[in-house]
Design an enzyme around this catalytic site. Sequence first.
Site, PDB file in Angstrom:
ATOM      1  N   GLU A 161       4.638 -11.797  28.381  1.00  0.00           N
ATOM      2  CA  GLU A 161       5.745 -12.425  29.119  1.00  0.00           C
ATOM      3  C   GLU A 161       6.643 -11.430  29.860  1.00  0.00           C
ATOM      4  O   GLU A 161       7.878 -11.491  29.782  1.00  0.00           O
ATOM      5  CB  GLU A 161       6.554 -13.287  28.137  1.00  0.00           C
ATOM      6  CG  GLU A 161       5.712 -14.334  27.444  1.00  0.00           C
ATOM      7  CD  GLU A 161       6.457 -15.131  26.388  1.00  0.00           C
ATOM      8  OE1 GLU A 161       7.688 -15.058  26.320  1.00  0.00           O
ATOM      9  OE2 GLU A 161       5.790 -15.838  25.602  1.00  0.00           O
TER      10      GLU A 161
ATOM     11  N   ASN B  15      -0.486 -11.289  28.654  1.00  0.00           N
ATOM     12  CA  ASN B  15      -0.381 -12.674  28.191  1.00  0.00           C
ATOM     13  C   ASN B  15       0.917 -13.310  28.671  1.00  0.00           C
ATOM     14  O   ASN B  15       1.989 -12.687  28.616  1.00  0.00           O
ATOM     15  CB  ASN B  15      -0.405 -12.662  26.646  1.00  0.00           C
ATOM     16  CG  ASN B  15      -0.550 -14.036  26.036  1.00  0.00           C
ATOM     17  OD1 ASN B  15      -1.455 -14.783  26.396  1.00  0.00           O
ATOM     18  ND2 ASN B  15       0.348 -14.372  25.124  1.00  0.00           N
TER      19      ASN B  15
ATOM     20  N   HIS C 223       0.974 -23.471  26.801  1.00  0.00           N
ATOM     21  CA  HIS C 223       1.904 -24.341  26.059  1.00  0.00           C
ATOM     22  C   HIS C 223       2.253 -25.493  27.012  1.00  0.00           C
ATOM     23  O   HIS C 223       3.129 -25.371  27.868  1.00  0.00           O
ATOM     24  CB  HIS C 223       3.168 -23.585  25.651  1.00  0.00           C
ATOM     25  CG  HIS C 223       2.952 -22.590  24.559  1.00  0.00           C
ATOM     26  ND1 HIS C 223       2.504 -22.947  23.303  1.00  0.00           N
ATOM     27  CD2 HIS C 223       3.137 -21.258  24.522  1.00  0.00           C
ATOM     28  CE1 HIS C 223       2.416 -21.871  22.535  1.00  0.00           C
ATOM     29  NE2 HIS C 223       2.768 -20.836  23.255  1.00  0.00           N
TER      30      HIS C 223
ATOM     31  N   GLU D 148      -2.725 -19.787  23.517  1.00  0.00           N
ATOM     32  CA  GLU D 148      -1.710 -20.434  22.671  1.00  0.00           C
ATOM     33  C   GLU D 148      -1.631 -21.949  22.925  1.00  0.00           C
ATOM     34  O   GLU D 148      -0.563 -22.536  22.927  1.00  0.00           O
ATOM     35  CB  GLU D 148      -0.335 -19.789  22.904  1.00  0.00           C
ATOM     36  CG  GLU D 148      -0.319 -18.278  22.736  1.00  0.00           C
ATOM     37  CD  GLU D 148       1.059 -17.679  22.886  1.00  0.00           C
ATOM     38  OE1 GLU D 148       2.065 -18.412  22.814  1.00  0.00           O
ATOM     39  OE2 GLU D 148       1.145 -16.443  23.070  1.00  0.00           O
TER      40      GLU D 148
ATOM     41  N   ASP E 231      -1.125 -25.682  23.088  1.00  0.00           N
ATOM     42  CA  ASP E 231      -0.702 -26.926  22.457  1.00  0.00           C
ATOM     43  C   ASP E 231      -0.270 -27.840  23.612  1.00  0.00           C
ATOM     44  O   ASP E 231       0.144 -27.370  24.664  1.00  0.00           O
ATOM     45  CB  ASP E 231       0.403 -26.757  21.407  1.00  0.00           C
ATOM     46  CG  ASP E 231       1.470 -25.721  21.753  1.00  0.00           C
ATOM     47  OD1 ASP E 231       1.912 -24.989  20.847  1.00  0.00           O
ATOM     48  OD2 ASP E 231       1.865 -25.640  22.948  1.00  0.00           O
TER      49      ASP E 231
HETATM   50  O1  G3I Z   1      10.641 -15.335   8.883  1.00  0.00           O
HETATM   51  C1  G3I Z   1      11.992 -15.773   9.082  1.00  0.00           C
HETATM   52  C2  G3I Z   1      12.573 -16.263   7.777  1.00  0.00           C
HETATM   53  O2  G3I Z   1      12.664 -15.185   6.863  1.00  0.00           O
HETATM   54  C3  G3I Z   1      13.948 -16.872   8.030  1.00  0.00           C
HETATM   55  O3  G3I Z   1      14.446 -17.411   6.825  1.00  0.00           O
HETATM   56  C4  G3I Z   1      13.814 -17.984   9.090  1.00  0.00           C
HETATM   57  C5  G3I Z   1      15.138 -18.634   9.406  1.00  0.00           C
HETATM   58  O4  G3I Z   1      15.894 -17.747  10.196  1.00  0.00           O
HETATM   59  O5  G3I Z   1      13.295 -17.407  10.316  1.00  0.00           O
HETATM   60  C6  G3I Z   1      11.994 -16.891  10.108  1.00  0.00           C
HETATM   61  O6  G3I Z   1      11.538 -16.353  11.313  1.00  0.00           O
HETATM   62  C7  G3I Z   1      11.174 -17.317  12.294  1.00  0.00           C
HETATM   63  C8  G3I Z   1       9.717 -17.061  12.689  1.00  0.00           C
HETATM   64  O7  G3I Z   1       9.319 -17.914  13.770  1.00  0.00           O
HETATM   65  C9  G3I Z   1       8.762 -17.274  11.527  1.00  0.00           C
HETATM   66  O8  G3I Z   1       8.800 -18.625  11.139  1.00  0.00           O
HETATM   67  C10 G3I Z   1      12.066 -17.132  13.506  1.00  0.00           C
HETATM   68  O9  G3I Z   1      13.374 -17.528  13.155  1.00  0.00           O
HETATM   69  C11 G3I Z   1      11.561 -17.985  14.663  1.00  0.00           C
HETATM   70  O10 G3I Z   1      12.298 -17.693  15.844  1.00  0.00           O
HETATM   71  C12 G3I Z   1      10.109 -17.657  14.949  1.00  0.00           C
HETATM   72  O11 G3I Z   1       9.651 -18.520  15.973  1.00  0.00           O
HETATM   73  C13 G3I Z   1       8.438 -18.081  16.586  1.00  0.00           C
HETATM   74  C14 G3I Z   1       8.710 -17.900  18.091  1.00  0.00           C
HETATM   75  O12 G3I Z   1       7.492 -17.466  18.731  1.00  0.00           O
HETATM   76  C15 G3I Z   1       9.785 -16.850  18.330  1.00  0.00           C
HETATM   77  O13 G3I Z   1      10.078 -16.850  19.717  1.00  0.00           O
HETATM   78  C16 G3I Z   1       7.373 -19.154  16.413  1.00  0.00           C
HETATM   79  O14 G3I Z   1       7.035 -19.289  15.027  1.00  0.00           O
HETATM   80  C17 G3I Z   1       6.124 -18.782  17.209  1.00  0.00           C
HETATM   81  O15 G3I Z   1       5.191 -19.855  17.198  1.00  0.00           O
HETATM   82  C18 G3I Z   1       6.486 -18.483  18.663  1.00  0.00           C
HETATM   83  O16 G3I Z   1       5.343 -18.007  19.289  1.00  0.00           O
HETATM   84  C19 G3I Z   1       5.501 -17.577  20.660  1.00  0.00           C
HETATM   85  C20 G3I Z   1       4.435 -16.558  20.942  1.00  0.00           C
HETATM   86  O17 G3I Z   1       4.561 -15.489  20.026  1.00  0.00           O
HETATM   87  C21 G3I Z   1       4.516 -16.082  22.379  1.00  0.00           C
HETATM   88  N1  G3I Z   1       4.386 -17.213  23.292  1.00  0.00           N
HETATM   89  C22 G3I Z   1       5.390 -18.249  23.075  1.00  0.00           C
HETATM   90  C23 G3I Z   1       5.327 -18.758  21.639  1.00  0.00           C
HETATM   91  C24 G3I Z   1       6.363 -19.814  21.434  1.00  0.00           C
HETATM   92  O18 G3I Z   1       7.634 -19.262  21.583  1.00  0.00           O
END
Ligand code: G3I
Length: 319
Positions: free
Chosen positions: A129, A170, A206, A236, A238
């Site tokens: 990105e 990507n 997405h 990715e 969905d």
């Molecule tokens: O692991 C912590 C946990 O310890 C904590 O208690 C909790 C609450 O704050 O947060 C947890 O981390 C979260 C993480 O996902 C794991 O679940 C983050 O807050 C959360 O922001 C993060 O979101 C991820 C997101 O990227 C971040 O921008 C999504 O799971 C993930 O599916 C998403 O994936 C991205 C790709 O990497 C790149 N392309 C876009 C896609 C969607 O944004």
Amino acid sequence: MTLRALGEAEGIPVGAAVAAGPLQANARYWRILGREFGMVTCENAMKMGPVHPAPGRWAFRDADAIVAFAARHGQGMRGHTLVWHNQLPRWITGGRWIRTTLARALDRHITTLVRRYRGRIGAWDVVNEAVDDHARPRPTIWRRVIGPGYIEQAFRSAHAADPDALLFYNDYGAEAAGRKADAILRLAAGLLRRGVPLHGIGLQAHLALDHLPRWDGVRTNLRRIRDLGLQVQVTELDVRIRLPVTPAKLRAQADAVRRLHDLCREAGNCTAFVTWGVGDAASWVPGFFKGYDAGLLFDRAWRAKPAYRALLGPPRRMR
Ligand code: G3I
């Protein structure tokens, strides 16, 4: 027939992004993952924040568990992601950097991570990105401090660490030809002109069911990527559905998934088709898109949805 068998038959592995939590806690999750998918990627475990939380301190447990699962099940792996502006550790975002010190920190991060999984990760999302929604270079910390050359540096560091890995740029919102896709192709062409080891473009895909890309634009874009001599991977996928989910919307979602897969097959340079999760019960969609859900191939009860059956669909003319 499984998605995994389909992928093997067509030479386009069908994959899924994996979260370490459900993998370790949910038997239906890992049974589907092992049976249906021929490729896995870490949804979060290999991002800089989760895996490299402090200078010289690494948290490999979750990434190693996913890599070990893939090895046990003979699955391919995509590495996600070496350079991104999200999920960065505080020692990066809060550091007092100059160009040389941040460039060195980035090189060390990439080298350590890519070397650790050398021979087990076939393709990396090296830079994620870097083009913003206005088709301009995204003003990330990497670009602000190191300069535009951070992209080339990242690819060269990754290639030096594992010369056999395929290296991808990507991004999202660039599946069909348009301003952002054009900007990404210009970026890729420039890297190639400079002899940078770039092997493909990752299209995140997405998608929103109520705002699908123009399929003829996707066909054009896949062809342009091929004309650059690059592979393309859906990285990715969905197709989120605005609530309420109805049988008609699930059928439309199935049609969209099948069309994208057919375009990938037709393109000839598509080498992976990865969904961003195993099932709707473990998807980022509802937490990030209020009023949307159900973007994946298995529903919240881990049952195959019409989109799954559409991918397997009636036998197709082999490529
Ligand atoms: O692991 C912590 C946990 O310890 C904590 O208690 C909790 C609450 O704050 O947060 C947890 O981390 C979260 C993480 O996902 C794991 O679940 C983050 O807050 C959360 O922001 C993060 O979101 C991820 C997101 O990227 C971040 O921008 C999504 O799971 C993930 O599916 C998403 O994936 C991205 C790709 O990497 C790149 N392309 C876009 C896609 C969607 O944004």
